[in-house]
Design a protein around this motif. Structure first.
Motif, PDB file in Angstrom:
ATOM      1  N   MET A 281      -2.822   3.122  -3.057  1.00 46.69           N
ATOM      2  CA  MET A 281      -2.737   1.708  -3.475  1.00 46.69           C
ATOM      3  C   MET A 281      -1.340   1.190  -3.143  1.00 46.69           C
ATOM      4  N   PRO A 282      -1.245  -0.021  -2.626  1.00 49.24           N
ATOM      5  CA  PRO A 282       0.085  -0.577  -2.349  1.00 49.24           C
ATOM      6  C   PRO A 282       0.843  -0.826  -3.652  1.00 49.24           C
ATOM      7  N   ARG A 283       2.151  -0.919  -3.549  1.00 52.40           N
ATOM      8  CA  ARG A 283       2.948  -1.258  -4.733  1.00 52.40           C
ATOM      9  C   ARG A 283       3.796  -2.492  -4.429  1.00 52.40           C
ATOM     10  N   GLU A 440     -13.029  -3.024   1.469  1.00 53.05           N
ATOM     11  CA  GLU A 440     -11.845  -2.167   1.591  1.00 53.05           C
ATOM     12  C   GLU A 440     -10.743  -2.531   0.596  1.00 53.05           C
ATOM     13  N   SER A 441     -10.920  -3.627  -0.157  1.00 54.07           N
ATOM     14  CA  SER A 441      -9.906  -4.011  -1.161  1.00 54.07           C
ATOM     15  C   SER A 441      -9.750  -2.876  -2.169  1.00 54.07           C
ATOM     16  N   CYS A 442      -8.503  -2.519  -2.447  1.00 58.01           N
ATOM     17  CA  CYS A 442      -8.300  -1.373  -3.354  1.00 58.01           C
ATOM     18  C   CYS A 442      -8.507  -1.759  -4.814  1.00 58.01           C
ATOM     19  N   GLY A 443      -8.537  -3.064  -5.099  1.00 54.30           N
ATOM     20  CA  GLY A 443      -8.837  -3.513  -6.457  1.00 54.30           C
ATOM     21  C   GLY A 443      -7.642  -3.595  -7.376  1.00 54.30           C
ATOM     22  N   LYS A 444      -6.435  -3.358  -6.869  1.00 51.44           N
ATOM     23  CA  LYS A 444      -5.274  -3.339  -7.760  1.00 51.44           C
ATOM     24  C   LYS A 444      -4.929  -4.725  -8.294  1.00 51.44           C
ATOM     25  N   PRO A 447      -6.319 -11.394  -7.418  1.00 48.14           N
ATOM     26  CA  PRO A 447      -6.680 -12.364  -6.360  1.00 48.14           C
ATOM     27  C   PRO A 447      -7.490 -11.738  -5.243  1.00 48.14           C
ATOM     28  N   CYS A 448      -7.112 -10.538  -4.836  1.00 46.76           N
ATOM     29  CA  CYS A 448      -7.841  -9.894  -3.739  1.00 46.76           C
ATOM     30  C   CYS A 448      -9.147  -9.293  -4.251  1.00 46.76           C
ATOM     31  N   ARG A 449      -9.078  -8.569  -5.375  1.00 43.69           N
ATOM     32  CA  ARG A 449     -10.287  -7.892  -5.877  1.00 43.69           C
ATOM     33  C   ARG A 449     -11.405  -8.898  -6.166  1.00 43.69           C
ATOM     34  N   GLU A 450     -11.066  -9.937  -6.938  1.00 40.16           N
ATOM     35  CA  GLU A 450     -12.089 -10.918  -7.328  1.00 40.16           C
ATOM     36  C   GLU A 450     -12.268 -12.000  -6.265  1.00 40.16           C
ATOM     37  N   LEU A 487      -1.290  -9.160  -3.450  1.00 41.14           N
ATOM     38  CA  LEU A 487      -0.108  -8.290  -3.475  1.00 41.14           C
ATOM     39  C   LEU A 487       0.286  -7.777  -2.088  1.00 41.14           C
ATOM     40  N   CYS A 488      -0.697  -7.351  -1.295  1.00 41.90           N
ATOM     41  CA  CYS A 488      -0.318  -6.731  -0.021  1.00 41.90           C
ATOM     42  C   CYS A 488      -0.958  -7.462   1.163  1.00 41.90           C
ATOM     43  N   GLY A 489      -0.641  -6.978   2.339  1.00 42.34           N
ATOM     44  CA  GLY A 489      -1.102  -7.624   3.565  1.00 42.34           C
ATOM     45  C   GLY A 489      -2.613  -7.707   3.679  1.00 42.34           C
TER      46      GLY A 489
HETATM   47 FE1  SF4 Z   1      -5.247  -3.875  -3.260  1.00 42.00          FE
HETATM   48 FE2  SF4 Z   1      -4.188  -6.234  -3.974  1.00 42.00          FE
HETATM   49 FE3  SF4 Z   1      -3.694  -5.184  -1.553  1.00 42.00          FE
HETATM   50 FE4  SF4 Z   1      -6.087  -6.155  -2.159  1.00 42.00          FE
HETATM   51  S1  SF4 Z   1      -4.153  -7.309  -1.981  1.00 42.00           S
HETATM   52  S2  SF4 Z   1      -5.704  -4.249  -1.102  1.00 42.00           S
HETATM   53  S3  SF4 Z   1      -6.312  -5.517  -4.302  1.00 42.00           S
HETATM   54  S4  SF4 Z   1      -3.087  -4.374  -3.538  1.00 42.00           S
END
Ligand code: SF4
Length: 517
Positions: A281-283, A440-444, A447-450, A487-489
Motif C-alpha cells: 500500500m502506498p504511504r 486494482e485500487s488498494c482501498g487505503k 476518494p480512490c476506494r469509493e 493519495l497516490c498516482g
Molecule cells: Fe490505494 Fe489510495 Fe492509491 Fe487508490 S489512491 S491505490 S486507495 S493509496
C-alpha cells in the motif's frame, strides 16, 4: 518460452559433421510481434518471419548450407507487397532508433559472455574503479535522463537525493512491476537483456552508495524472473556482484523479489512495503523513498528501461546521448504498439517522434473493422495505459515527449500505445480502463476506494441506458474530486481515460444518452 521448440528443431536438423560451424542461439524479443517467431541468419543478415518448426529443415539445408534465400519466409510490406530481406529494409525497423532494445534480439540473454563481448559491464567497471559517487550522479544529470516508468522525474536528481542521505545502508530497487494492460516493454528488456539492468543497478549503487539491490518482478513474468536470476548468478561468478566487485573496495549484491501482480505495487512506497513482506500500500509522502524507503533506509527506485539506459549513457557520453530526443526529454522511449494497427510490436523511437510516424509508418497503418489498412479509419490512440489519456487526429503531429503530452492532458506513462479505429466505442474504452483501476485500487484512501467504484457505476448507467446529462455532470465532478484528493498516482490518474474521452468524444457519451431517451 515459445522459442524453445523452434530452437530445438533447428538444432535437430543440422547434419552430422556440420555442428561446429553452425551456432543456433536463442535471443530475446526482436519486437516485431505481428510476424513472429523470427529467425535471423548471420552473417548474411537474413530475417525470416512467421517461422514454424516445420521450416527448420529448409532453413538449415537451403539457407545455411546452400546460401539460398527462402522468399516465402521473408517479410512483405503490407502496402507495397515488397519482400524485405533484413531488418534494415523493413519500415517497421528502419524508422526506429533501437538503443535500449538493440541487443534484445541479438544476444543470448542466458549467456553473460554474449553481453560482455558486446561491451557489457565496461561502463560499470569504469564507474566503480575511476569515478566518485558525485561524478556518476553528475554524468547522469548532465545526460538529462528522466524516469521511463511514467513520472519522468530526473534520474540524476533522484540519485543525488539518495547520495546526500547519511546512512551506512542504502538500497537500489529495479521496478519491473509492469502491469498496464497492453504494456510489455519492461518484460522484453528483462527477458532479452537482463545484464543491462544489472549493470545499470551497479552504476546506480556506485552513485548513491547503495549496498544492496532488489529486482521487483511480477510473478506473471516467469521467464523474466528466471533470466534475471540466472544473470545474477553469472554476474556473481564473474565478480561483477558481491564483495569487492571489479577488484575494488566497493561491494554490492542484487536479489530478486517476485511480486504477486498488484498494479499498485508499481508505486515506490507500496513496492518497498511489499518487499518487506507487508501488504503493498502506498504511504503519505514526504519522506520520499530516496530518503526513507526499504527498512527505513534511503532507497532509489528506478524503472527497468531507465536502468537499461544508464550503461548506454556512460558508454556514449552524456553529450552524445542528448543528441537523440528533445531538449527536455533526451534519448529514446520504448512503446508497446497494439490495437487496430497493421504492425503490432515493441518499438523504440527518439523522444520527439510524432504519433503519425509511429502509427502510419512504423505501425504500417490503421486496420479497419474488416482488417484492411485504411488510415482514414483512425479514431484515437490511448497512450500511457490506464493512467493516460486519448489522443485524436489533431494530436498526430505533436512531437511526443514528457512535457508535450502533459500539455494535452496525456502522459508517456510506461509506454502503452493502443490504436483504435472508428468501430471503437469510447464509452466502453473508458469503462475498460476504469474497471481495471477500480479493481486494482488498494482501498487505503476513501476518494480512490469509493470514488472509482462510483465512477464505474455512473459509466454503467450511461452504457446500459440509465444515464442522463446529469449523470455526465456528476461523472465529471466525481472524476475531478478523485484526481485531486487521492493519495497516490493510481487514484490521481484513474479518472484520466474517462475525462479524456469526455473531452474528446463528448458526442459519443451524449449519443448513448440520447439513444435512451
Ligand atoms: Fe490505494 Fe489510495 Fe492509491 Fe487508490 S489512491 S491505490 S486507495 S493509496
Amino acid at each position: 518460452e515459445k522459442q524453445l521448440p523452434l530452437t530445438l528443431s533447428l538444432k535437430e536438423e543440422i547434419p552430422p559433421g556440420e555442428e561446429d560451424p553452425i551456432l543456433i542461439s536463442k535471443s530475446g524479443c526482436q519486437g516485431f510481434c505481428q510476424v513472429g517467431p523470427l529467425v535471423t541468419i548471420e552473417p548474411e543478415n537474413i530475417l525470416y518471419t512467421k517461422v514454424k518448426p516445420e521450416h527448420a529443415r529448409d532453413i538449415i539445408e537451403r539457407t545455411i548450407l546452400a546460401g539460398e534465400v527462402i522468399t516465402e519466409l521473408l517479410y512483405k510490406e503490407p502496402q507495397s507487397g515488397q519482400s524485405c530481406k533484413n531488418h534494415e529494409e523493413i519500415s517497421f525497423y528502419k524508422r526506429q532508433n533501437r538503443m535500449v532494445l538493440k541487443s534484445c534480439g541479438d544476444i543470448d540473454p542466458e549467456d553473460i559472455n554474449n553481453y560482455i563481448y558486446s561491451g557489457g559491464y565496461m561502463a560499470a567497471r569504469d564507474m566503480v574503479l575511476n569515478k566518485s559517487p558525485q561524478e556518476v550522479c553528475d554524468i547522469v544529470k548532465e545526460a538529462g535522463l528522466r524516469g521511463r516508468g511514467g513520472g519522468g522525474f530526473s534520474t540524476g536528481r533522484k540519485w543525488d537525493l539518495a547520495l546526500k542521505q547519511k546512512s551506512p545502508d542504502k538500497y537500489i530497487i529495479c521496478n519491473g512491476d509492469e502491469g498496464d494492460p497492453g504494456a510489455f516493454m519492461d518484460r522484453s528488456v528483462m527477458e532479452g537483456n537482463p545484464h543491462s539492468i544489472l549493470e545499470g543497478m551497479i552504476i546506480a549503487a556506485k552513485a548513491c552508495g547503495g549496498t544492496e539491490g532488489q529486482v521487483y518482478v511480477r510473478m506473471e513474468y516467469p521467464l523474466a524472473v528466471r533470466r534475471i536470476q540466472k544473470a545474477i548468478i553469472e554476474a556473481r561468478k564473474s565478480h561483477f556482484l558481491g564483495e569487492n566487485i571489479f577488484g575494488s573496495d566497493f561491494s554490492f549484491d542484487i536479489h530478486v523479489m517476485e511480486g504477486a501482480g498488484a498494479f499498485v505495487c508499481g508505486e515506490a512506497s507500496a513496492m518497498t512495503e511489499s518487499i518487506m513482506g507487508r501488504r503493498g500500500m502506498p504511504r503519505v509522502k514526504p519522506p520520499r523513498t530516496a530518503e526513507q524507503g526499504l527498512w527505513g533506509k534511503p532507497t532509489v527506485v528506478n524503472n527497468v528501461e531507465t536502468l537499461a539506459c544508464v550503461p548506454l549513457i556512460i558508454r556514449m557520453g552524456a553529450d552524445a546521448f542528448k543528441k537523440t530526443g528533445t531538449t527536455s526529454s533526451p534519448g529514446t522511449k520504448t512503446f508497446a504498439l497494439t490495437g487496430h494497427v497493421a504492425n503490432t510490436g515493441l518499438i523504440e523511437v527518439p523522444f520527439g517522434t510524432t504519433l503519425r510516424e509511429i502509427i502510419f509508418n512504423i505501425g504500417g497503418g490503421v486496420l479497419n473493422a474488416k482488417g484492411e489498412i485504411d488510415n482514414n479509419d483512425f479514431k484515437a490512440v490511448q497512450i500511457g495505459g490506464p493512467s493516460g489519456g486519448c489522443l485524436i487526429e489533431k494530436h498526430l503531429d505533436i512531437p511526443l515527449d514528457f512535457d508535450s503530452l502533459k500539455s494535452v492532458g496525456a502522459m508517456v506513462g510506461s509506454g502503452g500505445l493502443v490504436v483504435m479505429n472508428k468501430s471503437t466505442c469510447m464509452v466502453q474504452i473508458a469503462r475498460f480502463f476504469m474497471k481495471f483501476t477500480q479493481s486494482e485500487s488498494c482501498g487505503k484512501c476513501v476518494p480512490c476506494r469509493e470514488g472509482t467504484r462510483q465512477i464505474l457505476e455512473l459509466i454503467d448507467d450511461v452504457a446500459q441506458g440509465r444515464g442522463t446529462q446529469k449523470t455526465l455532470t456528476l461523472l465529471e465532478e466525481l472524476c475531478e474530486t478523485v484526481q485531486e484528493t487521492s493519495l497516490c498516482g493510481l487514484g490521481k490518474s484513474a479518472p484520466s481515460p474517462v475525462l479524456s474521452t469526455l473531452k474528446q468524444f463528448r458526442e459519443e457519451w451524449d449519443a448513448h444518452i440520447e439513444m435512451n431517451c
